[in-house]
Each structure stands twice: as structure tokens, then as C-alpha cells.
Design a protein around this motif. Structure first.
Motif, PDB file in Angstrom:
ATOM      1  N   PRO A  34      -1.528  -1.815   2.708  1.00 21.41           N
ATOM      2  CA  PRO A  34      -0.475  -2.051   1.708  1.00 21.41           C
ATOM      3  C   PRO A  34      -0.167  -3.533   1.536  1.00 21.41           C
ATOM      4  O   PRO A  34      -0.158  -4.281   2.517  1.00 21.41           O
ATOM      5  N   LYS A  35       0.079  -3.938   0.320  1.00 22.84           N
ATOM      6  CA  LYS A  35       0.501  -5.308   0.046  1.00 22.84           C
ATOM      7  C   LYS A  35       1.957  -5.503   0.465  1.00 22.84           C
ATOM      8  O   LYS A  35       2.360  -6.602   0.819  1.00 22.84           O
ATOM      9  N   MET A  43      -1.134  -5.987   4.547  1.00 22.82           N
ATOM     10  CA  MET A  43      -2.301  -6.850   4.434  1.00 22.82           C
ATOM     11  C   MET A  43      -2.063  -8.224   5.086  1.00 22.82           C
ATOM     12  O   MET A  43      -2.887  -8.706   5.858  1.00 22.82           O
ATOM     13  N   ASP A  44      -0.926  -8.832   4.764  1.00 26.24           N
ATOM     14  CA  ASP A  44      -0.621 -10.158   5.296  1.00 26.24           C
ATOM     15  C   ASP A  44      -0.514 -10.160   6.820  1.00 26.24           C
ATOM     16  O   ASP A  44      -0.865 -11.137   7.474  1.00 26.24           O
ATOM     17  N   ASN A  74      -7.903  -4.902  -0.632  1.00 25.01           N
ATOM     18  CA  ASN A  74      -7.280  -4.243  -1.776  1.00 25.01           C
ATOM     19  C   ASN A  74      -6.059  -3.462  -1.320  1.00 25.01           C
ATOM     20  O   ASN A  74      -5.973  -3.002  -0.180  1.00 25.01           O
ATOM     21  N   ASP A  75      -5.143  -3.292  -2.266  1.00 22.87           N
ATOM     22  CA  ASP A  75      -3.890  -2.613  -1.960  1.00 22.87           C
ATOM     23  C   ASP A  75      -4.116  -1.115  -1.762  1.00 22.87           C
ATOM     24  O   ASP A  75      -4.746  -0.463  -2.598  1.00 22.87           O
ATOM     25  N   SER A  76      -3.605  -0.590  -0.661  1.00 22.68           N
ATOM     26  CA  SER A  76      -3.708   0.854  -0.435  1.00 22.68           C
ATOM     27  C   SER A  76      -2.402   1.535  -0.781  1.00 22.68           C
ATOM     28  O   SER A  76      -2.351   2.751  -0.924  1.00 22.68           O
ATOM     29  N   ASP A  77      -1.334   0.744  -0.884  1.00 24.11           N
ATOM     30  CA  ASP A  77       0.004   1.328  -0.944  1.00 24.11           C
ATOM     31  C   ASP A  77       0.087   2.342   0.191  1.00 24.11           C
ATOM     32  O   ASP A  77      -0.454   2.088   1.270  1.00 24.11           O
ATOM     33  N   ALA A  82      -4.860   3.930  -2.563  1.00 26.37           N
ATOM     34  CA  ALA A  82      -5.980   3.611  -1.679  1.00 26.37           C
ATOM     35  C   ALA A  82      -7.287   4.152  -2.255  1.00 26.37           C
ATOM     36  O   ALA A  82      -8.296   3.443  -2.311  1.00 26.37           O
ATOM     37  N   LEU A  83      -7.250   5.394  -2.695  1.00 21.55           N
ATOM     38  CA  LEU A  83      -8.450   6.018  -3.256  1.00 21.55           C
ATOM     39  C   LEU A  83      -8.857   5.325  -4.549  1.00 21.55           C
ATOM     40  O   LEU A  83     -10.033   5.036  -4.778  1.00 21.55           O
TER      41      LEU A  83
END
Ligand SMILES: *[C@@H]1O[C@H](CO)[C@@H](O)[C@H](O)[C@H]1NC(C)=O
Ligand SMILES: *[C@@H]1O[C@H](CO)[C@@H](O)[C@H](O)[C@H]1NC(C)=O
Ligand SMILES: *[C@@H]1O[C@H](CO)[C@@H](O)[C@H](O)[C@H]1NC(C)=O
Ligand SMILES: *[C@@H]1O[C@H](CO)[C@@H](O)[C@H](O)[C@H]1NC(C)=O
Ligand SMILES: *[C@@H]1O[C@H](CO)[C@@H](O)[C@H](O)[C@H]1NC(C)=O
Length: 508
Positions: A34-35, A43-44, A74-77, A82-83
Motif C-alpha cells: 500500500p502507498k 511501500m515507503d 505498485n500500489d496494492s491498497d 493489488a490484482l
């Protein structure tokens, strides 16, 4: 001087050549996290650990010489995103060679199915739910590098055997959006069910009103050993209510789960600086906390400092820089590199997903914080510790026991001052089923030291509860449970969960 220049020019050219994603020496790694930085595995927060792992791989001249990692984040939230990210990347570029993440259960489920279908290895330090043990079919390419809930269930089983308990009260918070406490206690439920232990199950929704009195009454006439999963505040309220009902004199033990060591949701301490501190201190003598066993290597300290300074540079200031998830992704990359090393040596490549997965399972290697052992089903063995109050006057809490997953062995530490003396806790043996006509007063039949011990046991329980909660908080699953009426039964819940993971996928 000029030869130096020439050398660095060559290195640059080599790097340029190597970074072509179609190059056969390039491993395309997709990281799905997730971002949103409110997640402890955003991610960070994880990126510095991934960078650290990749640079230590490059430093080893013999491990993967000439192999370049092309990492795409990439963002998975925490849901469908994610998919979608995975499919977008696969269509724009190409299928990744390996997927790291997602962590959230529902996000991980759909990605894991597609990874299996595409023969792409997937490693995650999340996806902790019991359902992911089904590796024979839809999750065949998933390797889990953090101690999963079923392993924690085995820990409880070992501890129950040690104390000779056979019955438990499972208590957890659950709402329609996020289900981490449910998934957590599901691991305990699975282990106990296989052993034929009797369980009473009760849940509530702490995002709505929590009636601690009512919860405590539900416990009162059922079991003596309570395993909880909720926020630290809810746990404290339940403990205070139990204390007022005279349930913290040694007749009951409460367990709490705090796996992820985050100060955000409390540290297992009774202390809040409010007027209930004194009462809470007394109550928490009946509470024990289950947490991950920590080993500290000098290397780990260095790693922690690096991660911390990278994350701080991004302006994220909190106490929890290195947690189980961050550490897990580091170790996931090391595991992948070791497996790829074997494969390349034997003439295969990073495209041979199934062979890579086989290499990663049933193996022990050195992770950043200590040894990591992956079982033959691709799940990490877990080591856990139990924290209890060892001094009722000062309210000091210490690690009193440890569980080693590979050996499946629970032991009390030799030099701790056990509040209940040298013996074991004999709750089930000594106490017959509590009925309404037998008021729960003091220690009925137990010696004084045994009573104290039980109190300590209860303390451990509370910690368990807290960890569950914390994890749950960080999940923002947007899947609605299909049928809220079915809440009262954990078995049904399990059905529900599997249903909802499925429906989530088919809806996508
Ligand atoms: C480098 O990788 C090889 C192959 O896995 C391993 O045997 C060796 O111990 C590693 N060296 C270091 C310094 O980690
Ligand atoms: C996902 O990766 C692609 C390719 O690198 C990039 O264009 C896109 O912006 C990324 N999306 C997110 C949300 O990070
Ligand atoms: C939790 O984190 C703190 C610092 O953030 C550390 O001092 C402590 O040892 C950790 N506890 C466990 C059980 O990992
Ligand atoms: C736990 O938190 C409380 C208050 O938030 C603090 O007073 C206490 O010192 C903390 N304990 C530890 C071991 O960090
Ligand atoms: C796991 O590895 C050991 C030796 O390292 C081997 O004896 C055992 O058969 C393996 N188990 C499975 C299920 O592959």
C-alpha cells in the motif's frame, strides 16, 4: 586515472545493458504494497529493507553474479487494487518473475491465485490467514516468510499442553470491514479443534459500543483461560471489568496477542497515566502477552538504523520503523536469491517458477535478525515469547517463556521469578465448570502461589489480544462480510472467510 575512468564507463555500460527488462539476466520483481503510510507495511516503510537486501546480494560476488534486479513498486491498497496493478504491469511490460506482497489477506488472495496460474513465485510477509495453507491448488506459488496465524495456534497448543489446560474462551473483535482479529484467533481455533479442545467463542465489534461488563459476564460461567484479540484500550477495559468482578485473583487467566510490537496501539503495559492505573496494575497480574521471539544480531542493529534513517528522511516519524513485515520482506528477497542461485547453477532460469518455489520451501537460512526456517509447505516456523507480570508491587512485565516452532517446544525461562512459584498452572484440573450458583470468589482450593501464577497467565492473554488488534487496525479490507448474522460461531466464520475471499476474486 584514465583506466579508472574507463573502468567506470564499462561498469555503467554493463549496468545499462543489464537494466533492459527483457534481458535474460534481469529479474523483474514486482512489489505490491500500500502507498498509504498508515499501514505499518506501506511501500515507503518496506522499501529501505528491500534496498538493503538487494545491495547485500550484489555485494556477494558468488551468489548471483551478473544478475540484475529490476524492481517495480505498485500500489496494492488493501483490496482489489493489488490484482489490478499486477495485471496492468503484466500488460504494459511483461509478467513479473517474482511478486513480493501483498500483505493484506484479501489483496493477497487474488494475487496468489493469479501467481499460481502464471507460474510466478510470490513471497509475502503477510497473508497470515489459515486459508493460505491450501498450497496444493490455488496458493501453490505462495511462500510466507512471517510466522503465520496457524503457527501461533501451535504455540498456544504447546503452552496449553505444558499447563495441562484443555479448554479456552476465545474472545475477539470483528467488524464488517477488517477481520484481522478473526483471522488471528482462527489460527488458535484450528489448532485447538484438531486437538479436540473445548472452546467457547464470543465476539463483539469494538468500532461500535463495547460493553466490557457484558463480555466479562459471558466469560464468567464458561472457561477459565481466555484468549483475547482487540485493541489495547478494549483489553484494558475488559481487564478492569474482570478485576471488578473478582476474576483477577487467580481463578482466570487472560491472554493477549501483541505480535507486531507497535507503540501505536499500546505496548502491553497497564500504565496510561489515568485514574485507573492502580486497578489496571492489579488486573494485569492476570494477563499474559504473546509476542514474537526476538533475537538480536549486530547486523540487525545496523539494518534497523538504516531503515530508520531512510524512513525518517521521508518525514515519517514514529517508533515503529522495523517491524515483522519490514524484516520479512528483507528475508524474502534473501530466500529468493538463494533459490535462484541454486536454479541458475543447475541450468534453469528465473522463469522456472515452480522449481524456484520448490527451492524456497523446506529450507533454513540466515535472515537479518536470525535463522529463518521455511517448512515443507512454504510457511515460516514461528518462535514466540510470553510476557507476564513478575512483580505485582511495581507492575514489572518480563518475558517468562518461549516457544520454538521447529521443535514445537514451549518452555518457561529458567531464571525468571514466576509469580505462581515453580509449579505449573492447573486451572482446568482444579476447577470444574463454573456455575451460576458458585460465585467466583477467591482462589478456591488453589495454593497461594498457584493463584498468583494464574493471575500471571491471565496477563499473557491480554498481550495476545493487543497484537491482533493492531494488525487488524492496519488492514483496510473493503470486503463486506456476506452475512453478519452468522457471527456467533467461529466455524461458520471460517466458511464465511473462504467465501468472501472467493467472491472477492470472482467479483474482480
Ligand atoms: C555468498 O553466497 C554463497 C552462495 O549462496 C554463500 O555460500 C556465501 O556464504 C555467501 N557469502 C557471503 C559473504 O555471504
Ligand atoms: C505501477 O507501475 C507502473 C510501471 O512502472 C507505473 O507506471 C505506475 O505509475 C505504477 N503505479 C503506482 C500506483 O505506483
Ligand atoms: C519493540 O520495539 C522497541 C523499540 O521500538 C524495542 O526496544 C523492543 O525491544 C521491541 N520489543 C519486542 C518484543 O520486539
Ligand atoms: C508503555 O507505554 C506507557 C504509556 O504509553 C509508558 O508509560 C511505558 O513506559 C511504556 N512501557 C514500555 C516498556 O515501553
Ligand atoms: C525436507 O528436507 C529434508 C532434508 O533437508 C528431507 O529429509 C525431507 O524429506 C524434506 N521434506 C519434504 C516434505 O520435502
Amino acid at each position: 586515472m584514465s583506466s579508472m575512468l574507463l573502468f567506470s564507463l564499462m561498469v555503467t555500460l554493463v549496468i545499462l545493458a543489464k537494466s533492459n527488462p527483457m534481458d535474460e539476466d534481469t529479474v523483474n520483481m514486482l512489489v505490491l504494497l500500500p502507498k498509504d503510510n498508515s499501514y505499518m507495511f506501506s511501500m515507503d516503510r518496506v522499501k529501505p529493507a528491500i534496498d538493503h537486501a538487494l545491495s547485500s546480494i550484489q555485494e556477494n560476488q558468488t551468489l548471483l553474479p551478473g544478475v540484475h534486479f529490476n524492481v517495480i513498486y505498485n500500489d496494492s491498497d488493501c483490496g482489489n487494487q493489488a490484482l489490478f496493478s499486477l495485471i496492468d504491469i503484466a500488460m504494459q511490460l511483461q509478467k513479473p518473475d517474482v511478486i513480493l506482497g501483498p500483505v493484506c489477506e484479501y489483496a493477497a488472495a487474488s494475487v496468489a491465485r493469479l501467481a499460481s496460474h502464471w507460474n510466478v513465485p510470490m513471497l509475502s510477509s503477510g497473508a497470515l490467514a489459515v486459508g493460505f495453507m491450501q498450497k496444493s491448488s490455488e496458493y501453490s506459488h505462495l511462500t510466507r516468510v512471517s510466522p503465520v496465524y496457524s503457527k501461533m495456534g501451535e504455540m498456544f497448543l504447546a503452552m496449553f499442553r505444558y499447563h495441562k489446560w484443555t479448554k479456552a474462551f476465545l474472545l475477539y473483535t470483528d467488524d464488517t470491514l477488517q477481520r484481522n482479529c478473526f483471522f488471528t484467533l482462527e489460527g488458535v481455533h484450528l489448532a485447538f479443534k484438531e486437538e479436540g479442545y473445548a472452546m467457547s467463542i464470543h465476539n463483539f465489534d469494538e468500532t461500535k459500543h463495547v460493553d466490557a461488563e457484558e463480555i466479562v459476564h459471558a466469560i464468567q460461567n464458561k472457561e477459565r483461560v481466555v484468549i483475547m484479540c482487540a485493541s489495547s484500550d478494549t483489553v484494558r477495559n475488559i481487564m478492569l471489568a474482570a478485576h471488578r468482578q473478582g476474576m483477577t485473583n487467580g481463578d482466570y487467566i487472560f491472554f493477549n496477542i501483541e505480535l507486531f510490537n507497535s507503540s501505536t496501539y499500546g505496548n502491553g503495559s497497564w500504565k496510561r497515566g489515568d485514574k485507573y492505573d492502580l486497578e489496571a496494575k492489579q488486573a494485569y497480574s492476570s494477563l499474559q502477552t504473546v509476542t514474537l521471539l526476538r533475537t538480536v544480531k549486530p547486523e540487525f542493529e545496523k539494518f534497523s538504523m538504516e531503515v530508520k534513517s531512510s524512513v525518517q528522511k521521508l518525514g515519517l516519524n514514529d517508533d515503529d520503523y522495523v517491524n515483522m513485515f519490514v524484516e520479512g520482506f528483507h528475508d524474502a528477497i534473501i530466500l529468493y536469491a538463494l533459490a535462484l542461485h541454486e536454479l541458475l547453477k543447475n541450468g534453469f532460469s528465473q522463469k522456472d517458477g515452480e522449481k524456484l518455489v520448490q527451492q524456497m520451501w523446506n529450507r533454513t537460512y540466515e535472515g537479518i535478525a536470525g535463522q529463518v526456517s521455511i517448512d515443507a509447505n512454504g510457511d515460516r516456523y514461528g518462535d514466540f515469547s510470553v510476557i507476564a507480570m513478575t512483580d505485582k508491587e511495581t507492575g514489572t512485565q518480563e518475558v517468562i517463556g518461549d516457544y520454538y516452532g521447529i521443535q514445537g517446544h514451549f518452555e518457561i525461562r529458567p531464571n525468571v521469578k514466576l509469580p505462581w512459584g515453580p509449579g505449573r498452572l492447573l486451572i482446568n484440573d482444579r476447577f470444574v465448570e463454573h456455575t451460576n450458583t458458585t460465585p467466583c470468589k477467591s482462589s478456591g482450593g488453589l495454593g497461594e502461589s498457584a493463584v498468583t501464577g494464574i493471575v500471571v497467565g491471565a496477563f499473557l492473554g491480554t498481550g495476545l489480544l493487543m497484537a491482533f488488534y493492531f494488525f487488524r487496525k492496519k488492514y483496510r479490507i473493503t470486503i463486506e462480510r456476506r452475512n453478519q448474522q452468522d457471527d456467533c460461531n467461529l466455524g461458520k466464520h471460517r466458511q464465511l472467510r473462504e467465501d468472501s475471499i472467493r467472491s472477492h476474486f470472482s467479483a474482480a
